[in-house]
Design a protein around this motif. Sequence first.
Motif, PDB file in Angstrom:
ATOM      1  N   THR A  59      -7.836  -0.256   8.076  1.00  0.00           N
ATOM      2  CA  THR A  59      -6.996  -0.462   6.853  1.00  0.00           C
ATOM      3  C   THR A  59      -5.451  -0.519   7.068  1.00  0.00           C
ATOM      4  N   LEU A  60      -4.676  -1.394   6.705  1.00  0.00           N
ATOM      5  CA  LEU A  60      -3.236  -1.255   6.571  1.00  0.00           C
ATOM      6  C   LEU A  60      -2.811  -1.120   5.073  1.00  0.00           C
ATOM      7  N   THR A  61      -1.845   0.099   4.745  1.00  0.00           N
ATOM      8  CA  THR A  61      -1.425   0.268   3.631  1.00  0.00           C
ATOM      9  C   THR A  61       0.092  -0.164   3.565  1.00  0.00           C
ATOM     10  N   VAL A  62       0.426  -0.975   2.847  1.00  0.00           N
ATOM     11  CA  VAL A  62       1.713  -1.803   2.841  1.00  0.00           C
ATOM     12  C   VAL A  62       2.457  -1.365   1.203  1.00  0.00           C
ATOM     13  N   ARG A  63       3.769  -0.977   1.412  1.00  0.00           N
ATOM     14  CA  ARG A  63       4.254  -0.805  -0.157  1.00  0.00           C
ATOM     15  C   ARG A  63       5.561  -1.776  -0.004  1.00  0.00           C
ATOM     16  N   ALA A  64       5.692  -2.172  -1.201  1.00  0.00           N
ATOM     17  CA  ALA A  64       7.002  -3.272  -1.431  1.00  0.00           C
ATOM     18  C   ALA A  64       7.409  -2.718  -2.877  1.00  0.00           C
ATOM     19  N   MET A  65       8.828  -2.674  -2.974  1.00  0.00           N
ATOM     20  CA  MET A  65       9.532  -2.647  -4.236  1.00  0.00           C
ATOM     21  C   MET A  65       9.713  -3.833  -5.133  1.00  0.00           C
ATOM     22  N   ILE A  66       9.013  -3.991  -6.050  1.00  0.00           N
ATOM     23  CA  ILE A  66       9.047  -5.238  -6.947  1.00  0.00           C
ATOM     24  C   ILE A  66       9.817  -5.252  -8.204  1.00  0.00           C
ATOM     25  N   GLY A  67      10.498  -6.051  -8.663  1.00  0.00           N
ATOM     26  CA  GLY A  67      11.162  -5.829  -9.944  1.00  0.00           C
ATOM     27  C   GLY A  67      12.676  -5.820  -9.680  1.00  0.00           C
ATOM     28  N   LYS A  68      13.196  -5.574 -10.931  1.00  0.00           N
ATOM     29  CA  LYS A  68      14.718  -5.595 -10.778  1.00  0.00           C
ATOM     30  C   LYS A  68      15.310  -3.907 -11.322  1.00  0.00           C
ATOM     31  N   THR A  69      16.376  -3.425 -11.030  1.00  0.00           N
ATOM     32  CA  THR A  69      16.793  -2.273 -11.982  1.00  0.00           C
ATOM     33  C   THR A  69      16.837  -2.709 -13.363  1.00  0.00           C
ATOM     34  N   VAL A  75      12.436  -1.677 -11.734  1.00  0.00           N
ATOM     35  CA  VAL A  75      11.882  -1.631 -10.371  1.00  0.00           C
ATOM     36  C   VAL A  75      10.773  -0.566 -10.319  1.00  0.00           C
ATOM     37  N   MET A  76       9.443  -0.895  -9.430  1.00  0.00           N
ATOM     38  CA  MET A  76       8.509  -0.155  -9.455  1.00  0.00           C
ATOM     39  C   MET A  76       7.861  -0.629  -8.010  1.00  0.00           C
ATOM     40  N   GLY A  77       7.187   0.578  -7.301  1.00  0.00           N
ATOM     41  CA  GLY A  77       6.490   0.283  -6.186  1.00  0.00           C
ATOM     42  C   GLY A  77       5.085  -0.082  -6.231  1.00  0.00           C
ATOM     43  N   VAL A  78       4.714  -1.137  -5.444  1.00  0.00           N
ATOM     44  CA  VAL A  78       3.422  -1.614  -5.147  1.00  0.00           C
ATOM     45  C   VAL A  78       2.775  -1.519  -4.017  1.00  0.00           C
ATOM     46  N   GLU A  79       1.565  -1.011  -3.907  1.00  0.00           N
ATOM     47  CA  GLU A  79       0.875  -0.731  -2.667  1.00  0.00           C
ATOM     48  C   GLU A  79      -0.330  -1.530  -2.422  1.00  0.00           C
ATOM     49  N   MET A  80      -0.586  -2.050  -1.281  1.00  0.00           N
ATOM     50  CA  MET A  80      -1.866  -3.006  -1.151  1.00  0.00           C
ATOM     51  C   MET A  80      -2.349  -2.481   0.173  1.00  0.00           C
ATOM     52  N   VAL A  81      -3.764  -2.372   0.132  1.00  0.00           N
ATOM     53  CA  VAL A  81      -4.393  -2.051   1.286  1.00  0.00           C
ATOM     54  C   VAL A  81      -5.200  -3.033   1.796  1.00  0.00           C
ATOM     55  N   PHE A  82      -4.932  -3.449   3.009  1.00  0.00           N
ATOM     56  CA  PHE A  82      -5.662  -4.597   3.701  1.00  0.00           C
ATOM     57  C   PHE A  82      -6.486  -4.289   4.811  1.00  0.00           C
ATOM     58  N   PRO A  83      -7.820  -4.690   4.685  1.00  0.00           N
ATOM     59  CA  PRO A  83      -8.684  -4.579   5.939  1.00  0.00           C
ATOM     60  C   PRO A  83      -8.213  -5.251   7.170  1.00  0.00           C
ATOM     61  N   MET A  84      -7.888  -4.806   8.146  1.00  0.00           N
ATOM     62  CA  MET A  84      -7.312  -5.254   9.301  1.00  0.00           C
ATOM     63  C   MET A  84      -8.298  -6.574   9.840  1.00  0.00           C
ATOM     64  N   PHE A  85      -9.608  -6.259   9.839  1.00  0.00           N
ATOM     65  CA  PHE A  85     -10.499  -7.341  10.386  1.00  0.00           C
ATOM     66  C   PHE A  85     -11.217  -8.247   9.581  1.00  0.00           C
ATOM     67  N   SER A  86     -10.530  -8.252   8.529  1.00  0.00           N
ATOM     68  CA  SER A  86     -11.226  -9.196   7.258  1.00  0.00           C
ATOM     69  C   SER A  86     -10.838 -10.498   7.706  1.00  0.00           C
TER      70      SER A  86
END
Length: 330
Positions: free
Chosen positions: A186-196, A199-210
Motif C-alpha cells: 500500500t501507499l500512504t499519501v498525505r495532503a493538506m486540504i482547506g484554507k487557513t 486547513v487540515m491533513g487528509v491521508e489516503m491509503v492506496f493498494p498499489m496493485f489494485s
Amino acid sequence: MPVYHPLLGGHANAPTRPGPVVLLAVAACAAVCLWQQESPTAAFVAAPLVASLRPVGGLDLPRTRRAAAEDGAGDSVMVAQDDRAYPEEAYQDYDWDEKPDQAWFDRNKIDRNKVNMLFFDKFRKPVNFFPHKLQPGDTVRITYMLPDPKGDKQVRDFKSYDPKALRSVKFDGILLSIRGKYHARTLTVRAMIGKTPDVMGVEMVFPMFSPLVTRIQVLRRGYIGRAKNAYFMRAMVGKKNMIPVDQERTEMDKIYQRLRDEGRADEIPDSTYPTNEWERYPLPRWVQDEDDWDEEKYNPDDVDQRTDWEIRVIGRFKERISPSGKYGRR
C-alpha cells in the motif's frame, strides 16, 4: 359387569383362550430357540453381514505406524522408494505420543513464499507502471477510479443506476510510507486540504496493485535522508511543512524525459517495484535472522548498526516537542 381382557381376547366370564398377542410372542420365542440350536446355519447367515462391513474394493482403513508394525503389514502398503520425493518416514501416520521424523515435517510444510507469489503473480502490474526509484517524501499524483452511478437519482428506484459506471479522480500529496508485502503493498499519501485557519491533513491509503489505481505520477522528488518514512510530516506545521528537493533523482528524471523526447525511450532502464521500509538500505538488523537471508552477500555498510539505545532514546530525542510548545529543538 363383565371386564374385557385384551390378552385373553374376551371378557372375564368367557372361557380362557390364548389371544393374538400371546400367539405372536410364543412364535417368536420358538424361532429364536431353533436359530440358536442350528449353529452352522447361524454362522452361514452371519458371515455375509460381517463381510458387508468391510470397505468395498478391498481398501484398507488408514493405520498408524505402530499398528502397521504390530500387524507386520507395513511393507505391503508402502510405495516404491523410487516414486517418492521424501524418505519412507515422511509418509507414515504417527500416533499422538510418537515423535514424527524430520522428513514428515518437511513433506507437510507449506512454503509461505510460494503461496504469496501465486497471488502476487495474479494481481501484479507491469514494472514500468511505477515511477523510477519511488520513495517516501516524494510528492505524487495518484489517479484512481470511483463509482459514478447515473440515472434518475431517485432513492426508491435503483434499477436505472449503472453499477459499473466509474469516474476518474486525482489525489495529490506527499508519499509518507510504503507498507505491506507481495500483492498487499500500500501507499500512504498525505495532503493538506482547506484554507487557513481551517486547513487540515487528509491521508489516503492506496493498494498499489489494485486495478482501480490507473496511474502514479511524481510531481516532486523529496529528500528525507536515511529515514525510512515521512511520518514526521504529521507534526510539521507552517513553513516547516516541506521537504527539500532530492537533486540526484530530479536530475535522473530530466535525463529520462530527454530520452523520451528524442525517441530513445528504449534506452531507459526498467523501473522496479516500490519497496518496504525493511527492504531499503540500511537494512534493519532483524533481517539477518530471516530464512531467506544470504550470508554471502552480507555487507556491514548495508545494515543499520545503531544500538537499541540509539534507536529508542536518541531517535526519540530528536523528535521531541520543545518546552515552548513549538515543533523543533528550540
